[in-house]
Design a protein around this motif. Structure first.
Motif, PDB file in Angstrom:
ATOM      1  N   TRP A  29     -49.740  90.979  29.578  1.00 47.95           N
ATOM      2  CA  TRP A  29     -49.602  91.415  31.094  1.00 47.95           C
ATOM      3  C   TRP A  29     -51.461  91.310  31.299  1.00 47.95           C
ATOM      4  O   TRP A  29     -51.711  90.915  32.523  1.00 47.95           O
ATOM      5  CB  TRP A  29     -49.360  92.831  31.167  1.00 47.95           C
ATOM      6  CG  TRP A  29     -47.731  92.819  30.916  1.00 47.95           C
ATOM      7  CD1 TRP A  29     -47.278  93.454  29.851  1.00 47.95           C
ATOM      8  CD2 TRP A  29     -46.905  92.429  31.739  1.00 47.95           C
ATOM      9  NE1 TRP A  29     -45.730  93.325  30.238  1.00 47.95           N
ATOM     10  CE2 TRP A  29     -45.686  92.766  31.435  1.00 47.95           C
ATOM     11  CE3 TRP A  29     -46.872  91.739  33.036  1.00 47.95           C
ATOM     12  CZ2 TRP A  29     -44.435  92.389  32.036  1.00 47.95           C
ATOM     13  CZ3 TRP A  29     -45.880  91.563  33.877  1.00 47.95           C
ATOM     14  CH2 TRP A  29     -44.769  91.523  33.256  1.00 47.95           C
ATOM     15  N   MET A  30     -52.264  91.440  30.435  1.00 47.68           N
ATOM     16  CA  MET A  30     -53.758  91.488  31.052  1.00 47.68           C
ATOM     17  C   MET A  30     -54.082  89.983  31.370  1.00 47.68           C
ATOM     18  O   MET A  30     -54.609  89.607  32.112  1.00 47.68           O
ATOM     19  CB  MET A  30     -54.618  91.997  29.709  1.00 47.68           C
ATOM     20  CG  MET A  30     -56.017  91.741  30.024  1.00 47.68           C
ATOM     21  SD  MET A  30     -57.050  92.294  28.590  1.00 47.68           S
ATOM     22  CE  MET A  30     -57.067  91.007  27.602  1.00 47.68           C
ATOM     23  N   PHE A  31     -53.638  88.910  30.305  1.00 49.47           N
ATOM     24  CA  PHE A  31     -53.931  87.557  30.496  1.00 49.47           C
ATOM     25  C   PHE A  31     -53.195  86.905  31.791  1.00 49.47           C
ATOM     26  O   PHE A  31     -53.565  86.266  32.502  1.00 49.47           O
ATOM     27  CB  PHE A  31     -53.695  86.821  29.107  1.00 49.47           C
ATOM     28  CG  PHE A  31     -54.706  86.846  28.281  1.00 49.47           C
ATOM     29  CD1 PHE A  31     -56.115  86.331  28.493  1.00 49.47           C
ATOM     30  CD2 PHE A  31     -54.640  87.370  27.018  1.00 49.47           C
ATOM     31  CE1 PHE A  31     -57.164  86.616  27.755  1.00 49.47           C
ATOM     32  CE2 PHE A  31     -55.561  87.512  25.821  1.00 49.47           C
ATOM     33  CZ  PHE A  31     -56.909  87.243  26.249  1.00 49.47           C
ATOM     34  N   LEU A  32     -51.828  87.410  32.011  1.00 46.72           N
ATOM     35  CA  LEU A  32     -51.108  87.098  33.002  1.00 46.72           C
ATOM     36  C   LEU A  32     -51.664  87.374  34.142  1.00 46.72           C
ATOM     37  O   LEU A  32     -52.052  86.586  35.406  1.00 46.72           O
ATOM     38  CB  LEU A  32     -49.733  87.731  32.840  1.00 46.72           C
ATOM     39  CG  LEU A  32     -48.729  87.353  34.155  1.00 46.72           C
ATOM     40  CD1 LEU A  32     -48.310  85.878  34.094  1.00 46.72           C
ATOM     41  CD2 LEU A  32     -47.358  88.037  33.958  1.00 46.72           C
ATOM     42  N   PHE A  33     -52.306  88.807  34.311  1.00 51.54           N
ATOM     43  CA  PHE A  33     -53.058  88.997  35.573  1.00 51.54           C
ATOM     44  C   PHE A  33     -54.361  88.339  35.915  1.00 51.54           C
ATOM     45  O   PHE A  33     -54.668  87.832  36.926  1.00 51.54           O
ATOM     46  CB  PHE A  33     -53.398  90.598  35.456  1.00 51.54           C
ATOM     47  CG  PHE A  33     -54.479  91.020  36.648  1.00 51.54           C
ATOM     48  CD1 PHE A  33     -54.217  91.367  37.804  1.00 51.54           C
ATOM     49  CD2 PHE A  33     -55.786  91.209  36.142  1.00 51.54           C
ATOM     50  CE1 PHE A  33     -54.785  91.808  38.726  1.00 51.54           C
ATOM     51  CE2 PHE A  33     -56.648  91.475  37.183  1.00 51.54           C
ATOM     52  CZ  PHE A  33     -56.286  91.924  38.578  1.00 51.54           C
ATOM     53  N   MET A  34     -55.200  87.953  34.608  1.00 53.07           N
ATOM     54  CA  MET A  34     -56.244  87.249  34.799  1.00 53.07           C
ATOM     55  C   MET A  34     -56.076  85.736  35.016  1.00 53.07           C
ATOM     56  O   MET A  34     -56.480  85.063  36.060  1.00 53.07           O
ATOM     57  CB  MET A  34     -56.969  87.372  33.361  1.00 53.07           C
ATOM     58  CG  MET A  34     -57.532  88.554  33.129  1.00 53.07           C
ATOM     59  SD  MET A  34     -58.113  88.798  31.438  1.00 53.07           S
ATOM     60  CE  MET A  34     -59.843  87.839  31.608  1.00 53.07           C
ATOM     61  N   TYR A  35     -54.945  85.036  34.734  1.00 52.79           N
ATOM     62  CA  TYR A  35     -54.659  83.679  35.084  1.00 52.79           C
ATOM     63  C   TYR A  35     -53.944  83.845  36.444  1.00 52.79           C
ATOM     64  O   TYR A  35     -54.420  82.787  37.439  1.00 52.79           O
ATOM     65  CB  TYR A  35     -53.187  83.327  34.161  1.00 52.79           C
ATOM     66  CG  TYR A  35     -52.910  81.824  34.454  1.00 52.79           C
ATOM     67  CD1 TYR A  35     -53.672  80.679  34.298  1.00 52.79           C
ATOM     68  CD2 TYR A  35     -51.496  81.472  34.918  1.00 52.79           C
ATOM     69  CE1 TYR A  35     -53.300  79.639  34.787  1.00 52.79           C
ATOM     70  CE2 TYR A  35     -51.205  80.517  35.387  1.00 52.79           C
ATOM     71  CZ  TYR A  35     -52.022  79.448  35.002  1.00 52.79           C
ATOM     72  OH  TYR A  35     -51.528  78.119  35.243  1.00 52.79           O
TER      73      TYR A  35
END
Length: 311
Positions: A29-35
């Motif tokens: 979820w962290m990397f999805l948000f950042m992407y």
């Protein structure tokens, strides 16, 4: 050790930052948000510049290309990482790994070279304002961008082709979010001295030369700004460079955290630092450039509202 005694590796395992299921859910979820933030931010920059003729200037031309590079850069690595975080199969094929490596190396170099051309643009705008229109002609801008792409493609090809001669054996686990050059070299069984030597030689040219050029450009820029009599004019001149300086500092700062060390001291703990330049920097760039930029604000307002918008 003779490389002929080892079979050709068919795949690697991208284990990411953690093998814990709980950590992987948080990381997903962290990397999805950042992407998504990176994609939205850079796409908005490109749309704003492309849709507004008032932003069809050399500075914004290079900024749009920087945003495109960052967008391509994160798309090369993060989607595969998100799939791995949600899947039990962490494998990436040998060809897929080298493809990812090629675009990673090429796009990092392209980012660096575009930042150097942007520094030159600011130098001409502040130190030679009367000659800006002729000095930064559309033809020159396209030629500079073409040179940046050509050098980046060549840089990526050199290191990817050299990697094809490397023999791998033993562990094929990569505790990283993507196929990173230093990590692959650490997994090698064959002699990687040539790879290391070429990496230092070409890296010094493709990164240190533009950095030196940017430093010299800003030395002349600072000298020119101090010669401006009006305090408000000084502030206005410096503000046109502040965003670029912030991005350059972030880019080189995160890059040095990872690569300014000998290959044999490279540890898996550096994977966290790699996330900074591979994910955080492309995400922050559009926000840094648009945060206090009224031209970008206005262009976005006109794009979405279809009428005059004042930032």
């Amino acid at each position: 050790m003779d490389g002929s005694n080892h079979s050709r590796v068919s795949e690697f395992l991208l284990l990411g930052l953690s093998e814990s299921p709980e950590h992987q859910r948080v990381l997903f979820w962290m990397f999805l948000f950042m992407y998504l933030a990176t994609v939205v931010g850079n796409v908005l920059i490109i749309l704003a510049i492309g849709s507004d003729s008032r932003l069809h200037t050399p500075m914004y031309f290079f900024l749009a290309n920087l945003s495109f590079t960052d967008l391509f850069f994160v798309t090369n690595t993060i989607p595969k990482m998100l799939v791995n975080l949600q899947s039990q199969n962490k494998a990436i094929s040998y060809a897929g790994c080298l493809t990812q490596l090629y675009f990673l190396v090429s796009l990092v170099a392209l980012d660096n070279l575009i930042l150097a051309t942007m520094a030159y643009d600011r130098y001409v705008a502040i130190c030679r304002p009367l000659h800006y229109t002729t000095a930064m002609s559309p033809r020159l801008c396209i030629s500079l961008l073409t040179l940046c792409w050509a050098l980046s493609v060549l840089y990526g090809l050199i290191h990817t082709l050299l990697m094809t001669s490397v023999t791998f054996c033993g562990s094929r686990k990569i505790h990283y979010i993507f196929c990173e050059m230093y990590v692959l070299l650490r997994l090698a069984c064959s002699n990687t001295q040539i790879n290391h030597t070429v990496l230092i030689a070409t890296g010094s040219f493709i990164f240190l030369t533009p950095l030196g050029f940017m430093v010299m450009s800003y030395v002349w820029i600072v000298r020119a700004i101090f010669q401006i009599p009006s305090a408000s004019s000084k502030y206005k001149a410096f503000s046109t460079c502040a965003s670029h300086l912030a991005v350059v500092s972030l880019f080189y700062g995160t890059l040095c955290m990872v690569y300014l060390k000998p290959l044999d001291t490279y540890s898996m703990q550096d994977s966290v630092a790699t996330v900074m330049y591979a994910v955080v920097t492309p995400m922050m760039n559009p926000f840094i450039y648009s945060l206090r930029n009224k031209d970008i604000h206005g262009a976005l307002g006109r794009f979405f509202l279809g009428k005059s918008f004042r930032g």
